[in-house]
Scaffold this active site. Structure first.
Site, PDB file in Angstrom:
ATOM      1  N   ASN A  36      -8.076  -5.626  -4.773  1.00  0.00           N
ATOM      2  CA  ASN A  36      -7.249  -4.460  -4.467  1.00  0.00           C
ATOM      3  C   ASN A  36      -8.062  -3.324  -3.860  1.00  0.00           C
ATOM      4  OD1 ASN A  36      -4.904  -2.696  -4.554  1.00  0.00           O
ATOM      5  ND2 ASN A  36      -5.809  -1.762  -6.370  1.00  0.00           N
ATOM      6  N   HIS A  60      -0.369  -1.232  -5.184  1.00  0.00           N
ATOM      7  CA  HIS A  60       0.718  -0.905  -4.263  1.00  0.00           C
ATOM      8  C   HIS A  60       1.019  -2.107  -3.360  1.00  0.00           C
ATOM      9  CE1 HIS A  60      -0.362   3.223  -5.307  1.00  0.00           C
ATOM     10  NE2 HIS A  60       0.673   3.676  -4.616  1.00  0.00           N
TER      11      HIS A  60
END
Length: 329
Positions: free
Chosen positions: A183, A151
């Protein structure tokens, strides 16, 4: 200063941590060449001709120019086209060439983070059908690629509405990111840092996006080298990511604490200081070809990491899962 040179971190990390070399971006004051501005349009996306001047300087007073290069527009405007996506929780611009967003902007406030009206388990990753199929990132591109669907605007920033959270799961808000060590770790801590800024600032705006930076190779030359995932190859894997943060004092025309950061898409040790990745916003602008604060007067600017402490609170990923849900970013 008439000439300032900044170093941008420009290497991916090894398994033992984030290695770095320096890519120099000169910020010498120069008169920019004239440019032609085009307006990007979001869906629906008609293809109007660009706003080009039809006034040409004749090569002689008495003779009309024998060519008309702009006549190509009768067949359509070649581009590039920036697919703008205004959504509940974000506004973004999509890069059809890399199949990644160019930038994604979000706005977080103490109120938006305090409301809990969404559940991640009701959201699913989806392809962005507003983008033409041939330029679209596909779910299958990420399958067994070895990269997370990372994201750019995190789902945890959009808990105020299920629709807002769902908007963050479109692939036009994703980039391929190293999972463990980035991440799911350092990048997640960085996202948490942005949320914690709302404890000091009533309004925080964040622009996030990918970079494709050069690396100096053994022959002494600088080259841009990145992987492309999918079969056939479709989605570029960024070498780096940036965040440009605007922490507003909440007063119309008031001060804005401005911070810019560039992180390699690689494993980063959790004890690495966030300030090691801080750069002047001009560095991100030159590396990305974007402008972020050209309308923000110098008198209104403050340096974020001088106005507040730029540090991470490291949480184990399993603890983050308890707070925000599985694979939050």
């Amino acid at each position: 200063m008439s000439k300032v040179t900044f170093a941008v971190i420009a290497a991916t990390g090894a398994a033992t941590g984030a290695a770095a070399t320096a890519a120099l971006y000169s910020l010498k004051k120069e008169t920019p060449p004239p440019t032609i501005a085009t307006t990007a349009t979001g869906p629906p996306r008609p293809a109007p001709p660009p706003a080009l001047s039809t006034a040409h300087t004749p090569y002689s007073v008495a003779q009309k120019a024998p060519v008309d290069p702009s006549g190509i527009f009768q067949y359509g405007f070649p581009g590039p086209v920036a697919d703008l996506r205004p959504a509940h929780s974000l506004t973004s611009s999509y890069d059809r060439r890399t199949r990644n967003p160019t930038w994604v902007a979000e706005h977080i406030t103490p109120q938006s983070l305090s409301e809990n009206n969404a559940d991640r388990k009701h959201s699913v990753f989806v392809e962005d059908v507003s983008i033409p199929e041939m330029f679209r990132a596909k779910l299958k591109d990420y399958f067994r690629s070895g990269y997370d669907r990372g994201h750019q605007v995190p789902a945890a920033d959009a808990k105020w509405s299920q629709a807002a959270m769902d908007d963050t799961f479109a692939l036009s808000n994703m980039c391929p990111q190293v999972g463990n060590g980035f991440n799911r770790d350092y990048w997640a801590h960085f996202e948490d840092f942005c949320r914690r800024l709302t404890k000091r600032y009533p309004s925080v705006r964040v622009v996030t996006g990918p970079l494709y930076l050069p690396k100096k190779e053994a022959d002494g030359k600088w080259r841009v080298n990145y992987e492309v995932i999918g079969n056939p190859p479709n989605v570029a894997v960024p070498t780096h990511f940036y965040k440009v943060i605007f922490a507003e004092d909440g007063v119309p025309g008031g001060k804005v604490a401005l911070g810019a950061f560039v992180l390699p898409n690689a494993v980063i040790a959790s004890n690495k200081p966030l300030t090691d990745f801080e750069v002047p916003v001009e560095v991100v602008e030159r590396a990305s070809g974007l402008e972020f604060a050209n309308k923000l007067e110098q008198a209104r600017r403050k340096r974020l990491c001088q106005d507040t402490m730029c540090s991470l609170i490291v949480k184990e990923y399993k603890e983050r899962q308890k707070s925000f849900g599985k694979n939050q970013s």
